[in-house]
Design an enzyme around this catalytic site. Sequence first.
Site, mmCIF file in Angstrom:
data_model
loop_
_atom_site.group_PDB
_atom_site.id
_atom_site.type_symbol
_atom_site.label_atom_id
_atom_site.label_comp_id
_atom_site.label_asym_id
_atom_site.label_seq_id
_atom_site.Cartn_x
_atom_site.Cartn_y
_atom_site.Cartn_z
ATOM 1 N N ASP A 154 45.355 36.863 39.988
ATOM 2 C CA ASP A 154 44.627 37.583 41.056
ATOM 3 C C ASP A 154 45.293 37.558 42.435
ATOM 4 O OD1 ASP A 154 42.900 37.682 38.909
ATOM 5 O OD2 ASP A 154 41.218 36.707 39.882
ATOM 6 N N HIS A 191 36.750 44.977 39.202
ATOM 7 C CA HIS A 191 35.311 45.193 39.062
ATOM 8 C C HIS A 191 34.892 46.648 39.259
ATOM 9 C CE1 HIS A 191 34.712 40.886 39.139
ATOM 10 N NE2 HIS A 191 35.151 40.747 40.368
ATOM 11 N N LYS A 239 40.136 41.670 34.345
ATOM 12 C CA LYS A 239 38.923 40.910 34.041
ATOM 13 C C LYS A 239 37.819 41.270 35.017
ATOM 14 C CE LYS A 239 40.515 36.952 36.730
ATOM 15 N NZ LYS A 239 39.436 36.931 37.718
ATOM 16 N N CYS A 258 39.245 31.096 40.180
ATOM 17 C CA CYS A 258 39.859 31.734 39.008
ATOM 18 C C CYS A 258 41.060 30.978 38.465
ATOM 19 C CB CYS A 258 40.194 33.187 39.318
ATOM 20 S SG CYS A 258 38.682 34.178 39.459
HETATM 21 C C1 VGL Z 1 37.645 35.181 42.264
HETATM 22 C C2 VGL Z 1 35.544 35.002 43.172
HETATM 23 C C3 VGL Z 1 35.191 36.216 42.615
HETATM 24 C C4 VGL Z 1 39.012 34.569 42.103
HETATM 25 C C5 VGL Z 1 37.305 36.379 41.696
HETATM 26 O O1 VGL Z 1 39.995 35.299 41.804
HETATM 27 O O2 VGL Z 1 39.138 33.340 42.272
HETATM 28 N N1 VGL Z 1 36.762 34.493 42.995
HETATM 29 N N2 VGL Z 1 36.082 36.897 41.884
HETATM 30 ZN ZN ZN Z 2 35.696 38.870 41.330
#
Ligand code: VGL
Ligand code: ZN
Length: 205
Positions: free
Chosen positions: A8, A48, A106, A151
Amino acid sequence: MKALLIVDVQIDFLPGGALAVPGGDSIIPIINSLQPQFDLVVATQDWHPREHKSFASNHKGRKAFEQIILNGLTQTLWPDHCVQGTPGAEFSPELHTNKIEAIFRKGTDIEIDSYSGFYDNGRRKSTGLAAYLNGKGVSQVYVTGLCGDICVHYTAMDSLKEGFDTFIIEDGTCPLVAGDFEQTKQEFTVAGGQIVNSASLILAK
Ligand code: VGL
Ligand code: ZN
C-alpha cells in the site's frame, strides 16, 4: 527464493493524502534500493469502492476513527481513502514499479475491510497471494510499506500463518500510530517473525 512485498505505498497514505502516515514518504527510497536485491517483487494496493463501509462517510452520524461493529467484526471508520480509480489510490510516483511482477488489490468488497494482503479481515476470501507466492517457489517474505501498524502488520502475520519465513524491514515501513507499532512488532516477533533493517540486507548480498 526471497520475495519483497510492498504494501500500500499509495498517495492517500503519504503526507498530504487522505489517511497520511507521518513521515511515510521516507521509506520509498529505501524500498527502491532494496528491490534489486530480490528474486521477486510483489505489491498490494488498497482499492476501495466509494461505498465502502470502512468509510465514516458511509455511516450517518459517524466520524472517522470511531469504531463500529460491521458484519460481526470491529471496524475502525476511516476517512475516504484509496477509492478505486482516484489519484489517491495510485502508487506514489516516487516508487519504482518496473520490477513489480504482480499487484494484489484488496478491500474491494464494500461489506468487509482487508488489512492483510492475503485475506479480508474475516478470513472469508483469499486474494490469491499465498498461492501465487507458493507457485513462484517463495519461502521467505520480506514485508515493507504502509501502514506499519495496520496493513503491514496483518500482512506479515498472515505470511507467518501461511508458512513463509517472514521478515519486516523496519526502516522500509512506517506506522500510522507509533505506540501501536511497538505492540504489533512484539506480537509479530512472538509469533516467530523477524525484524530486520535494510542495511543488513544490502550488506548480506
Ligand atoms: C490501511 C487503514 C485502512 C493500511 C488501509 O494500508 O494500513 N489502513 N486501510
Ligand atoms: Zn483501506
